[in-house]
Scaffold this active site. Sequence first.
Site, short mmCIF file in Angstrom:
data_model
loop_
_atom_site.label_atom_id
_atom_site.label_comp_id
_atom_site.label_asym_id
_atom_site.label_seq_id
_atom_site.Cartn_x
_atom_site.Cartn_y
_atom_site.Cartn_z
N ASP A 1 1.86 91.86 76.52
CA ASP A 1 2.83 92.92 76.26
C ASP A 1 4.18 92.28 75.97
O ASP A 1 4.55 91.30 76.63
CB ASP A 1 2.95 93.88 77.45
CG ASP A 1 3.49 95.25 77.05
OD1 ASP A 1 4.58 95.30 76.44
OD2 ASP A 1 2.82 96.26 77.32
N ASN B 1 9.20 104.76 81.99
CA ASN B 1 7.81 104.31 82.13
C ASN B 1 7.21 104.65 83.49
O ASN B 1 5.99 104.79 83.63
CB ASN B 1 7.71 102.79 81.97
CG ASN B 1 8.20 102.25 80.64
OD1 ASN B 1 8.72 101.13 80.58
ND2 ASN B 1 8.05 103.01 79.58
N LEU B 2 8.05 104.78 84.49
CA LEU B 2 7.58 104.69 85.86
C LEU B 2 6.72 105.86 86.33
O LEU B 2 5.96 105.71 87.29
CB LEU B 2 8.77 104.50 86.82
CG LEU B 2 9.59 103.24 86.58
CD1 LEU B 2 10.74 103.16 87.56
CD2 LEU B 2 8.71 101.99 86.67
N LYS C 1 7.35 93.55 81.07
CA LYS C 1 6.26 94.27 81.71
C LYS C 1 5.18 93.34 82.24
O LYS C 1 4.58 93.60 83.30
CB LYS C 1 5.65 95.28 80.73
CG LYS C 1 6.50 96.50 80.49
CD LYS C 1 5.76 97.52 79.63
CE LYS C 1 6.59 98.78 79.45
NZ LYS C 1 5.91 99.79 78.61
N ASP D 1 -1.04 101.75 72.28
CA ASP D 1 -0.75 103.16 72.03
C ASP D 1 -0.55 103.52 70.56
O ASP D 1 0.12 104.49 70.25
CB ASP D 1 0.49 103.59 72.82
CG ASP D 1 1.75 102.83 72.39
OD1 ASP D 1 1.64 101.93 71.54
OD2 ASP D 1 2.83 103.15 72.91
N CYS E 1 3.48 108.62 72.97
CA CYS E 1 3.91 109.22 74.23
C CYS E 1 5.38 109.60 74.17
O CYS E 1 5.80 110.60 74.76
CB CYS E 1 3.67 108.24 75.38
SG CYS E 1 1.92 107.92 75.70
N CYS F 1 -17.69 94.69 60.17
CA CYS F 1 -18.92 94.20 60.77
C CYS F 1 -20.16 94.54 59.95
O CYS F 1 -21.27 94.43 60.46
CB CYS F 1 -19.08 94.78 62.18
SG CYS F 1 -19.42 96.56 62.22
N CYS G 1 15.12 115.27 63.07
CA CYS G 1 14.00 115.19 64.00
C CYS G 1 14.39 114.26 65.14
O CYS G 1 15.58 114.09 65.42
CB CYS G 1 12.72 114.72 63.29
SG CYS G 1 12.79 113.03 62.66
#
EC number: 2.7.7.80
Length: 476
Positions: free
Chosen positions: A83, A91-92, A107, A151, A220, A298, A429
Amino acid sequence: MNSGETSSSQNGSNSSVPRDTSCPLTEEELDRYSRQMIVPGMGKEAQLRLLNAKVLIIGAGGLGCPAAQYLAGAGIGTIGLVDGDVVERSNLHRQVGHSTSRIGQPKVSSLMTHLKGLNPLPNYVAHECHITPLNAADLVAPYDLILDCTDNPATRYLISDVCVLLEKPLVSAASVQTSGQIIVLNCPPTPQGQLEGGPYPPCYRCCFKKPPPANAQLSCGEAGILGPVVGLMGVAQAGEAIKILASALHASPSKKGTPRHPVEPTLLLYSYSLTSFLSPFTFRALKMAPRKKNCFACGEGSQARLTLEGLKRGEPDYEFFCGGLGSGPGQGVLSAEERISPREFVETVQQHGKEEGKGKYVVLDTREKEHFSFGSIEGAVNVPFGKLLSKAAQMKRSGETPEVEDILPPEVKIEDSGGDENVPIYVVCRRGLDSQEAVEKLKEMGLDRGGKRKIVDIAGGMKAWKEQVDPSFPYL
């Protein structure tokens, strides 16, 4: 620390040297892992497999934290963490491996501190960087099993591609708002281009040939997330990893003596509703598509065109493939004349409008109502981006030529904006991405009246508004 650097912390009696199955467990190991070893199907042999295993967790956030905790508790021998972000206060509520005292720390180092307190025996390896096409192979190669705890779609495709090339099983999960999903891929791993042994296992591209549209890729930060939902998916990832490692399904079938029991891939979906408290949570298992003969990653023989050399040359371009910044509709494609900075908007539009008389323009705020409720530009009208796109599609099908009133809420009248039929429209936005596409859609609908009406994007969205205009604005 750059993308190629790693640091490791070796603790207790565990090391990177494999332990023979005849090797006795230490008194501490017997005591620490006894409750899982007595589970049917585990025992000493399975525990030794876990102690010898190396797992890479990519992402030390909402998924990575619970996954890492349960893998550390189970006694995985080596746990690598990837990370490049630092711990933030926001975040917590869900990233339970971090703490208030470690806000601002990387992190990876924060989570390692937590894991060492939980179990000092595993070997923890820190990779304080983001995974990229340039470093992906080096990060993944030393490990037996990979957990994708990231994410965004572009990174998911990259991780899956590298796992195919390096023959690594992959446990991939995702979560947003009140729903989550998890799937096991490439397990047991099969050499690229070889389809012997049946149609399974597939890779991420086989199951999801195309990524979702750019405007449907909710992060998120944009859409929100409930901690228990993402935590549940992370715990499920740890459970799948333990099952795979304990049964030795993580090894390539080309290795002598390795059992091969490929199963049909199943996508586990979890969701519940906050708006209907009487609705129960739901689990659904969906059978996914088998391995595709023509898969780019693959597929059979020459159909598999993915290479490690190509990755490092930028082939494929994951951001472009997933409609990322600078490549998709509304992503940095507007001209300078179609954009205005928040500071310029205040100085040349708001102040001028007040001097000339109230309401000489319309501000469309395309954030969701939950974001809008915390604050907005004075006089802004909330038209969520999804509803705007739906309205545009509806009018396109019907062949209607819309007016501004058609996209505004019923209680808002164009007269409130000065009565000028060509009143300019300014679109904003959260971060300046959706608003650009909204400008394009409004023009496609004909609301610019052939260029007579200005339709302008407020560049950088409310994030830039906070930075340039109002530092006290509650940007969420």
